[in-house]
Design an enzyme around this catalytic site. Sequence first.
Site, short mmCIF file in Angstrom:
data_model
loop_
_atom_site.label_atom_id
_atom_site.label_comp_id
_atom_site.label_asym_id
_atom_site.label_seq_id
_atom_site.Cartn_x
_atom_site.Cartn_y
_atom_site.Cartn_z
N ASP A 76 44.65 4.00 35.24
CA ASP A 76 44.72 3.97 33.78
C ASP A 76 44.37 5.30 33.14
OD1 ASP A 76 42.19 3.37 34.88
OD2 ASP A 76 41.48 2.49 33.01
N GLU A 109 40.10 0.86 35.23
CA GLU A 109 38.80 1.38 35.67
C GLU A 109 37.97 1.83 34.48
OE1 GLU A 109 35.65 3.96 36.49
OE2 GLU A 109 37.51 4.76 35.65
#
Length: 407
Positions: A99, A165
């Site tokens: 991400d 994350e």
Amino acid sequence: MKQLIPVLFLLLIFTPKITAASNIEEMVNDIEAKVIKWRHHLHQHPELSNREFETAKYITKHLKSLGLEVQTGVAITGVVAVLDSGKPGPVIALRADIDGLPVLEQNDLPWKSTQRGELEGNDVPVMHACGHDTHVAMLMGAAEILVKIKNQLKGKVKFIFQPAEEGAPRGEKGGAELMIAEGVLKNPAVDVIFGLHISSDTDVGKIRYKEGGTMAAVDPFKIVIKGKQAHGAYPWLSVDPITTAAQIIMSLQTIVSREIKLIDEAAVVTIGSIHGGNRSNIIPSEVELVGTIRTLNKAARDHMYEALPRKVKGIADSMRAEVEVTLPLDYSYPITYNDPALTEKMVPTLIRSAGADNVIYSKPVTGAEDFSFFQEKIPGLYMWIGGKPLDVPADQAPAHHTPEFLC
């Protein structure tokens, strides 16, 4: 992209009679241009946590082209692939986070991100300001090389491309914890897991590691102090939550300085938000504090959970105020704990791949990583891979999570 070499050797240590190191390096050199191309594409097209749909498609297309068994939609946008050698042996997982962040890139690059995304109803810029694009590209490259030498492997390799994350959007679940809940460490059951992070202040070619607590546990908290409102000219008529809050804030630091054995590991208590009152001449009835605790060993973490409410309640009682403590607040990360036995076994491999002068025993950091959820379940090793150009002084390297980050 020589950062690929340590990832490969972490796997190859489990497989005797493997291809010579020189052949591995040749394969890394051959694939380097592709890995860089993948990284540039990913950097130019970042996506926010739990919204990595196009990123997942990009990864999936590559993994399927390698003939791997691929599972998509794990923890919303996660991608998992399994390489089966066909021979008995351990199941080893490699994890990369995928991400981006709500950051406006300020680098002048051909592959600069101009992407936009939606965060809590707001239009925001999106950038890979932490290096996850590099992590994904490296793991895609490692997968391709390992497929090529499949006949020399034993056991299975599980490639885990993890979303969120950086944290799931408010009100959603995501990341490593959700992947585990959905069975990512099962079918086949994973024996050990490896993760890494690019480091903007560590020279390219160097690896940093530490056994035990290497990144901190994260425990956010909220303290609501309830007093009695009064005119600011008549404070004796109040039960003042502001002065109570001030005493609490200062007292919390004595948990670290006087109750935690700091010669073992560091600990941090930070208040990041204070809300209360709306005029200079009104003592409000309520003040809210929000903060975070960071610890690097279980004893310190357990002590913080006992000490913080004790301190807060004691001070509130002395000031005639009422108090509510919520700990943890909305999420909580364990300690990123490198299994000592696994770390000891891997150090020779790190030295073999990067050279003794380039493998650095590192101090822990009080940042956090949700890779820690994997390490709660199985032995794991998490390390830092240098990404700073040699001609850039460490104190001038753009930090992670900033618009200038480039690694």
